[in-house]
Motif scaffolding. Structure first.
Motif, short mmCIF file in Angstrom:
data_model
loop_
_atom_site.label_atom_id
_atom_site.label_comp_id
_atom_site.label_asym_id
_atom_site.label_seq_id
_atom_site.Cartn_x
_atom_site.Cartn_y
_atom_site.Cartn_z
N TRP A 1 0.86 -1.18 0.00
CA TRP A 1 0.00 0.00 0.00
C TRP A 1 0.90 1.23 0.00
O TRP A 1 1.89 1.29 0.75
N PHE A 2 0.51 2.20 -0.80
CA PHE A 2 1.22 3.46 -0.90
C PHE A 2 0.21 4.59 -0.83
O PHE A 2 -0.99 4.38 -1.04
N CYS A 3 0.69 5.80 -0.52
CA CYS A 3 -0.22 6.93 -0.51
C CYS A 3 0.43 8.12 -1.21
O CYS A 3 1.67 8.22 -1.29
N GLN A 4 -0.42 8.98 -1.73
CA GLN A 4 0.06 10.19 -2.39
C GLN A 4 -0.85 11.34 -2.04
O GLN A 4 -2.04 11.33 -2.38
N ALA A 5 -0.28 12.33 -1.35
CA ALA A 5 -1.00 13.54 -1.00
C ALA A 5 -0.80 14.58 -2.10
O ALA A 5 0.19 14.50 -2.84
N PRO A 6 -1.70 15.56 -2.19
CA PRO A 6 -1.56 16.59 -3.23
C PRO A 6 -0.20 17.28 -3.16
O PRO A 6 0.24 17.70 -2.09
N GLY A 7 0.47 17.36 -4.31
CA GLY A 7 1.76 18.04 -4.37
C GLY A 7 2.93 17.24 -3.85
O GLY A 7 4.06 17.74 -3.80
N THR B 1 -4.41 12.19 5.12
CA THR B 1 -5.22 12.45 3.94
C THR B 1 -4.39 12.27 2.68
O THR B 1 -3.33 12.88 2.52
N ALA B 2 -4.87 11.41 1.79
CA ALA B 2 -4.14 11.10 0.56
C ALA B 2 -4.97 10.13 -0.27
O ALA B 2 -5.98 9.59 0.21
N VAL B 3 -4.53 9.91 -1.49
CA VAL B 3 -5.04 8.79 -2.27
C VAL B 3 -4.19 7.58 -1.93
O VAL B 3 -2.95 7.66 -1.96
N TYR B 4 -4.84 6.48 -1.60
CA TYR B 4 -4.14 5.26 -1.24
C TYR B 4 -4.23 4.26 -2.39
O TYR B 4 -5.31 3.99 -2.91
N TYR B 5 -3.06 3.73 -2.75
CA TYR B 5 -2.95 2.79 -3.85
C TYR B 5 -2.45 1.44 -3.36
O TYR B 5 -1.56 1.38 -2.52
N CYS B 6 -3.00 0.37 -3.89
CA CYS B 6 -2.37 -0.92 -3.65
C CYS B 6 -1.56 -1.31 -4.88
O CYS B 6 -1.81 -0.81 -5.99
N GLN C 1 -9.56 7.44 -2.28
CA GLN C 1 -9.31 8.68 -1.52
C GLN C 1 -9.65 8.48 -0.05
O GLN C 1 -10.74 8.01 0.29
N VAL C 2 -8.72 8.87 0.80
CA VAL C 2 -8.94 8.93 2.25
C VAL C 2 -8.79 10.38 2.67
O VAL C 2 -7.74 11.00 2.44
N THR C 3 -9.83 10.92 3.30
CA THR C 3 -9.80 12.30 3.77
C THR C 3 -10.12 12.31 5.25
O THR C 3 -11.14 11.77 5.68
N VAL C 4 -9.23 12.91 6.03
CA VAL C 4 -9.39 12.96 7.47
C VAL C 4 -9.59 14.41 7.88
O VAL C 4 -8.72 15.26 7.63
N SER C 5 -10.71 14.69 8.51
CA SER C 5 -11.01 16.05 8.94
C SER C 5 -10.58 16.24 10.40
O SER C 5 -10.63 15.31 11.20
N SER C 6 -10.20 17.46 10.70
CA SER C 6 -9.73 17.75 12.06
C SER C 6 -10.88 18.18 12.98
O SER C 6 -11.99 18.40 12.53
#
Length: 126
Positions: A38-44, A93-98, A121-126
């Motif tokens: 599993w990998f993740c990529q956040a904007p930018g 928060t990021a897009v998670y890829y397998c 997409q995984v989005t975590v709000s504060s």
């Protein structure tokens, strides 16, 4: 040809949990012939390693930032790899890829993965 389809992403409050799934289908080799990650990529940001598991599920590795919070597992009978995300924080928060690797061992390097899903997409709000 290998196809990976992720699911389970969504919007969650800080401290919450999600369970991501990645369904594998392939014609040449079976699911148990692949190491999974599993990998993740956040904007930018660049795509980065989160967790990996070897072909029989007996060995795992995690990024330091997720140790103790995330758990990778696999069910070879169901051709599925999972990522349990607990204690989520906004920085998760990021897009998670397998991804699937033809190496059966635990693989951290993105370059050694042969196949990728489309991401969830995984989005975590504060």
């Amino acid at each position: 040809q290998v196809r990976l389809v992720e699911s389970g992403g969504g919007l969650v409050q800080a401290g919450g949990s999600l369970r991501l799934s990645c369904a594998f289908s392939g014609r040449k080799f079976g699911f148990s012939d692949y190491g999974m990650g599993w990998f993740c990529q956040a904007p930018g940001k660049e795509r980065e390693f989160v967790a990996a598991i070897n072909s029989d599920g007996g060995s795992t590795d995690y990024a330091d930032s997720v140790k103790g919070r995330f758990t990778i597992s696999r069910d070879n009978a169901k051709n599925t790899v999972y990522l349990q995300l607990n204690g989520l924080a906004p920085e998760d928060t990021a897009v998670y890829y397998c991804a699937a690797s033809e190496y059966k061992i635990v693989i951290v390097d993105t370059a050694l993965y042969n196949y990728w899903g489309q991401g969830t997409q995984v989005t975590v709000s504060s």
